[in-house]
Scaffold this motif. Structure first.
Motif, PDB file in Angstrom:
ATOM      1  N   SER A  85      25.879 -22.012 -12.816  1.00 64.41           N
ATOM      2  CA  SER A  85      24.733 -21.169 -12.470  1.00 64.41           C
ATOM      3  C   SER A  85      23.758 -21.063 -13.643  1.00 64.41           C
ATOM      4  O   SER A  85      22.710 -20.436 -13.521  1.00 64.41           O
ATOM      5  CB  SER A  85      25.208 -19.777 -12.031  1.00 64.41           C
ATOM      6  N   PRO A 141      21.142 -22.746 -16.557  1.00 63.98           N
ATOM      7  CA  PRO A 141      20.249 -23.922 -16.616  1.00 63.98           C
ATOM      8  C   PRO A 141      20.690 -24.899 -17.699  1.00 63.98           C
ATOM      9  O   PRO A 141      20.018 -25.067 -18.705  1.00 63.98           O
ATOM     10  CB  PRO A 141      18.880 -23.310 -16.922  1.00 63.98           C
ATOM     11  N   ALA A 200      22.461 -18.935  -5.527  1.00 63.98           N
ATOM     12  CA  ALA A 200      22.688 -19.201  -6.951  1.00 63.98           C
ATOM     13  C   ALA A 200      22.746 -20.700  -7.236  1.00 63.98           C
ATOM     14  O   ALA A 200      23.147 -21.099  -8.325  1.00 63.98           O
ATOM     15  CB  ALA A 200      23.975 -18.520  -7.408  1.00 63.98           C
ATOM     16  N   THR A 201      22.405 -21.538  -6.273  1.00 66.12           N
ATOM     17  CA  THR A 201      22.362 -23.007  -6.376  1.00 66.12           C
ATOM     18  C   THR A 201      23.736 -23.645  -6.515  1.00 66.12           C
ATOM     19  O   THR A 201      23.849 -24.805  -6.869  1.00 66.12           O
ATOM     20  CB  THR A 201      21.488 -23.524  -7.555  1.00 66.12           C
ATOM     21  N   LEU A 202      24.802 -22.891  -6.259  1.00 61.18           N
ATOM     22  CA  LEU A 202      26.136 -23.475  -6.382  1.00 61.18           C
ATOM     23  C   LEU A 202      26.536 -24.243  -5.130  1.00 61.18           C
ATOM     24  O   LEU A 202      27.486 -25.008  -5.132  1.00 61.18           O
ATOM     25  CB  LEU A 202      27.181 -22.384  -6.656  1.00 61.18           C
ATOM     26  N   GLY A 208      10.204 -18.020  -6.702  1.00 61.60           N
ATOM     27  CA  GLY A 208       9.146 -19.004  -6.499  1.00 61.60           C
ATOM     28  C   GLY A 208       9.642 -20.439  -6.458  1.00 61.60           C
ATOM     29  O   GLY A 208       8.851 -21.357  -6.270  1.00 61.60           O
ATOM     30  N   PHE A 209      10.960 -20.647  -6.641  1.00 65.00           N
ATOM     31  CA  PHE A 209      11.482 -22.019  -6.643  1.00 65.00           C
ATOM     32  C   PHE A 209      12.479 -22.232  -5.509  1.00 65.00           C
ATOM     33  O   PHE A 209      13.251 -21.327  -5.173  1.00 65.00           O
ATOM     34  CB  PHE A 209      12.161 -22.328  -7.980  1.00 65.00           C
ATOM     35  N   HIS A 215      17.258 -26.327 -10.890  1.00 67.30           N
ATOM     36  CA  HIS A 215      17.321 -26.051 -12.322  1.00 67.30           C
ATOM     37  C   HIS A 215      16.408 -24.882 -12.712  1.00 67.30           C
ATOM     38  O   HIS A 215      16.790 -24.031 -13.515  1.00 67.30           O
ATOM     39  CB  HIS A 215      16.954 -27.306 -13.108  1.00 67.30           C
ATOM     40  N   SER A 216      15.234 -24.834 -12.116  1.00 65.45           N
ATOM     41  CA  SER A 216      14.305 -23.739 -12.420  1.00 65.45           C
ATOM     42  C   SER A 216      14.834 -22.414 -11.885  1.00 65.45           C
ATOM     43  O   SER A 216      14.626 -21.358 -12.495  1.00 65.45           O
ATOM     44  CB  SER A 216      12.935 -24.028 -11.815  1.00 65.45           C
ATOM     45  N   ARG A 221      18.001 -21.643 -11.694  1.00 67.80           N
ATOM     46  CA  ARG A 221      19.075 -21.244 -12.618  1.00 67.80           C
ATOM     47  C   ARG A 221      18.531 -20.558 -13.862  1.00 67.80           C
ATOM     48  O   ARG A 221      19.211 -19.734 -14.467  1.00 67.80           O
ATOM     49  CB  ARG A 221      19.906 -22.460 -13.033  1.00 67.80           C
ATOM     50  N   GLY A 222      17.314 -20.931 -14.243  1.00 67.90           N
ATOM     51  CA  GLY A 222      16.713 -20.329 -15.433  1.00 67.90           C
ATOM     52  C   GLY A 222      16.337 -18.866 -15.243  1.00 67.90           C
ATOM     53  O   GLY A 222      16.014 -18.188 -16.210  1.00 67.90           O
ATOM     54  N   GLN A 223      16.368 -18.383 -13.999  1.00 62.01           N
ATOM     55  CA  GLN A 223      15.908 -17.013 -13.760  1.00 62.01           C
ATOM     56  C   GLN A 223      16.979 -16.061 -13.286  1.00 62.01           C
ATOM     57  O   GLN A 223      16.737 -14.867 -13.170  1.00 62.01           O
ATOM     58  CB  GLN A 223      14.845 -17.034 -12.668  1.00 62.01           C
ATOM     59  N   LEU A 280      24.450 -14.370 -12.570  1.00 65.76           N
ATOM     60  CA  LEU A 280      25.429 -14.302 -11.492  1.00 65.76           C
ATOM     61  C   LEU A 280      26.697 -13.628 -11.993  1.00 65.76           C
ATOM     62  O   LEU A 280      27.262 -14.024 -12.994  1.00 65.76           O
ATOM     63  CB  LEU A 280      25.749 -15.720 -11.010  1.00 65.76           C
ATOM     64  N   THR A 281      27.109 -12.595 -11.287  1.00 70.63           N
ATOM     65  CA  THR A 281      28.352 -11.922 -11.619  1.00 70.63           C
ATOM     66  C   THR A 281      29.125 -11.758 -10.344  1.00 70.63           C
ATOM     67  O   THR A 281      28.566 -11.342  -9.350  1.00 70.63           O
ATOM     68  CB  THR A 281      28.097 -10.512 -12.177  1.00 70.63           C
ATOM     69  N   LEU A 286      22.165 -21.337 -23.540  1.00 67.52           N
ATOM     70  CA  LEU A 286      20.810 -21.013 -23.092  1.00 67.52           C
ATOM     71  C   LEU A 286      19.772 -21.334 -24.163  1.00 67.52           C
ATOM     72  O   LEU A 286      18.591 -21.034 -24.001  1.00 67.52           O
ATOM     73  CB  LEU A 286      20.723 -19.534 -22.708  1.00 67.52           C
ATOM     74  N   ALA A 337      27.910 -11.168 -19.508  1.00 66.57           N
ATOM     75  CA  ALA A 337      27.738 -12.624 -19.596  1.00 66.57           C
ATOM     76  C   ALA A 337      26.556 -13.088 -18.742  1.00 66.57           C
ATOM     77  O   ALA A 337      25.839 -14.011 -19.113  1.00 66.57           O
ATOM     78  CB  ALA A 337      29.015 -13.330 -19.152  1.00 66.57           C
ATOM     79  N   SER A 338      26.350 -12.414 -17.607  1.00 63.70           N
ATOM     80  CA  SER A 338      25.240 -12.841 -16.743  1.00 63.70           C
ATOM     81  C   SER A 338      23.895 -12.321 -17.240  1.00 63.70           C
ATOM     82  O   SER A 338      22.860 -12.689 -16.714  1.00 63.70           O
ATOM     83  CB  SER A 338      25.503 -12.408 -15.301  1.00 63.70           C
TER      84      SER A 338
END
Lengths: 267, 316
Positions: free
Chosen positions: A108, A110, B51-53, B65-66, B73-74, B76-78, B81-82, B105, B148-149
């Protein structure tokens, strides 16, 4: 005109340099966890030394006539056996990452898609190099002497690590396919024990029954042990080294795509 | 008013099972959306897609917005996840876990360390910072998971059943942490099995069952539709259950349930309780138990769907 507020820190993909950094960070993570995990220290250090001592002093006299002679024969074999046993770590740790949700957290983020897997394998290679160095050093204390040169030692490290990188994919496949840790252990043991014992690492091939000899002679463990013996004790190096590399390539070609396919399916 | 998360027609199959069967939802920037549902309703599948998983079989979702599939990938940058399935490395210490994520990161070693110490202090984990996470209690583990998240200061946070399995005190601590994050402007998508948790934290709630959204609205709207509280009456003499049921039905104007010698009904009007007491007294019915309590998820489901929640694999 509307502008999308895109956080500037987030590039749309990962650069090769960042991928390498990610991999290094994740390899660091695998190595630093050793200090909180006493069992891994035992696996990495005490178990190989135990095997070396046990086999040298219990079987050495019977098989080779003296412990010194046996050490020259058995140490290269124990190096190979230890490498194969140590790949179980990859399978166990990878399986743990998948079942405990660590991989989901990493995925999750990047970061580069392959760095979690690459980090594990890189860390394993470092651990393997440590075990090889430890066994060689301890072997020398017990009376083992390198009969060739510095290049023989370097060649041993190089060949062992190349072989590790290839056979690691078998462990990756097991770690990815297994639903839980105990299944990894059952699977790895049922594959590692027969593979390492049906070779010439502890006893010469000629002492075994004929039907077994035909397998022992082509077993990659035998061939790799012969290559290491040649590089450390002297003798024909080219044949066993090339055959070892051939085996390593074959294992890689079969298991890496299988492991990657199952990995993609699982995550 | 903008939406931080928009999902349209999300479908996901696992073999024959439809985990998600056309889910639409929207989360306003800066708000908290509670996704409420029983085990196996599809909540975790939904979070994993957002969460794109996991890739949806159909439908699309836009996060910050993505597109979650094409611009994963974009996304994930925002996000942070917990949850049940996104966890810390138990063999590392608290500080090492956060340091690793900071480094991943792109923070420098120094900045990553400082951020790790800061988060551990915020979540009352400083004393345990240098202990392996496997020695942590359940509540500490969840706080470390949450920390961590947050390393990358995400604007969007997914909390997948953040308090399942926690004791009541640890649950309250977790709620306070979530409220503070929301006060800082973080958009939160929260899944839960607990009606009370959604009620406490969420600005809006969607109720999911069998991979579908079966109800949505603010907590107040849902309560007015389903009955926020449950009235339970147990007569001393089980023979009087019918009389009790009639009294309750007259007051709350719905058909109550009778099970295990208890009459239960959903109520929205707080005056119902004294009214029931008066009428039972008039009817000279002796009562062994009379309570007004928060409805359970099961009861909300019953009033929304007409069926009870089903445990996985066990028909209700």
């Amino acid at each position: 005109m509307t502008t999308l507020s895109v956080p500037s820190a987030v590039a749309s993909r990962v650069s090769p340099l960042t991928s390498l950094k990610n991999t290094a960070t994740l390899a660091w993570r695998s190595l630093v966890s050793i200090k909180h995990n006493p069992f891994e220290i035992i696996d990495l250090s005490i178990q190989p030394l135990m095997f070396l001592l046990l086999f040298t002093y219990t079987l050495g006299g019977a098989i080779a006539g003296s412990t010194d002679k046996y050490l020259a024969f058995a140490l290269p074999g124990i190096l190979v056996q230890n490498t194969i046993f140590a790949t179980m770590n990859i399978a166990l740790l990878l399986n743990n990452d998948l079942t405990k949700g660590v991989f989901d957290r990493l995925r999750s983020l990047p970061i580069s898609r392959w760095s979690p897997l690459a980090g594990r394998i890189l860390a394993d290679t470092v651990k393997q190099a440590w075990s090889v160095a430890l066994l060689l050093g301890f072997g020398m204390i017990l009376g083992f002497r390198v009969q060739t040169s510095f290049w023989g030692v370097l060649g041993t490290f190089g060949l062992m690590l190349v072989f590790c990188l290839c056979i690691a994919w078998v462990a990756v496949l097991v770690g990815v396919v297994a639903s839980a840790e105990d299944k990894v252990q059952i699977f790895m043991f049922s594959f590692m024990f027969p593979l390492t014992f049906t070779s010439n690492i502890f006893a010469p091939t000629s002492s075994m029954p004929g039907w077994l000899q035909s397998w022992v002679k082509i077993n990659p463990v035998t061939i790799l042990a012969d290559a290491v013996r040649a590089m450390l004790n002297g003798g024909d190096v080219a044949t066993p080294v090339l055959q070892s590399l051939g085996w390593a390539a074959a294992i890689l070609v079969i298991f890496a795509p299988l492991a990657v396919w199952r990995f993609k399916r699982r995550v | 008013m903008t939406n931080a998360i928009v999902a349209e027609g999300l479908v996901k199959h696992y073999g024959e099972t439809k985990a998600l069967d056309g889910v639409d939802l929207a989360v306003r920037t800066g708000s908290v959306l509670g996704v409420l549902g029983p085990n196996g309703a599809g909540k975790t599948t939904l979070v994993r897609i957002l969460a794109t998983l996991l890739r949806p079989d159909a439908g699309r979702a836009v996060v910050g917005g993505f597109d979650v599939v094409r611009q994963a990938h974009s996304v994930r940058g925002q996000i942070g996840l917990t949850g049940q399935y996104a966890s810390v490395d138990e063999s590392l210490t608290g500080v090492e876990n956060l340091l690793m994520i900071g480094r991943l990161l792109g923070l420098s070693r120094k900045d990553a360390k400082a951020r790790a110490r800061e988060l551990l202090a915020n979540f009352s984990l400083s004393d345990a910072a240098d202990r392996a996470a496997k020695t942590y209690s359940g509540g500490m583990r969840r706080r470390l998971d949450l920390a961590a998240s947050l390393v990358g200061r995400p604007r969007l946070l997914y909390l997948d059943e953040p308090t399942t399995g926690l004791d009541p005190r640890a649950r309250l601590e977790m709620w306070d942490i979530v409220r503070n994050l929301v006060a800082d402007g973080v958009t939160v998508l929260l899944t839960t099995q607990y009606l009370e948790e959604a009620d406490q934290l969420a600005d809006e709630i969607v109720v999911v069952d069998h991979g579908k959204v079966i109800a949505s609205g603010t907590p107040a709207e849902l309560k007015s539709r389903t009955g926020a509280q449950t009235l339970a009456v147990r007569p001393v003499d089980p023979a009087e259950l019918e009389i009790v049921a009639k009294v309750v039905a007259d007051v709350v104007r719905t058909t109550p349930e009778i099970a295990d010698s208890v009459v239960t009904a959903q109520v929205t009007d707080p005056a119902a309780l004294p009214a029931v007491v008066r009428r039972l007294d008039d009817a000279e019915v002796a009562v062994a138990e009379l309570t007004l309590r928060t409805s359970t998820l099961d009861e909300v489901f019953l009033s929304l769907t007409g069926h009870r929640t089903e445990q996985e694999g066990v028909p209700a």
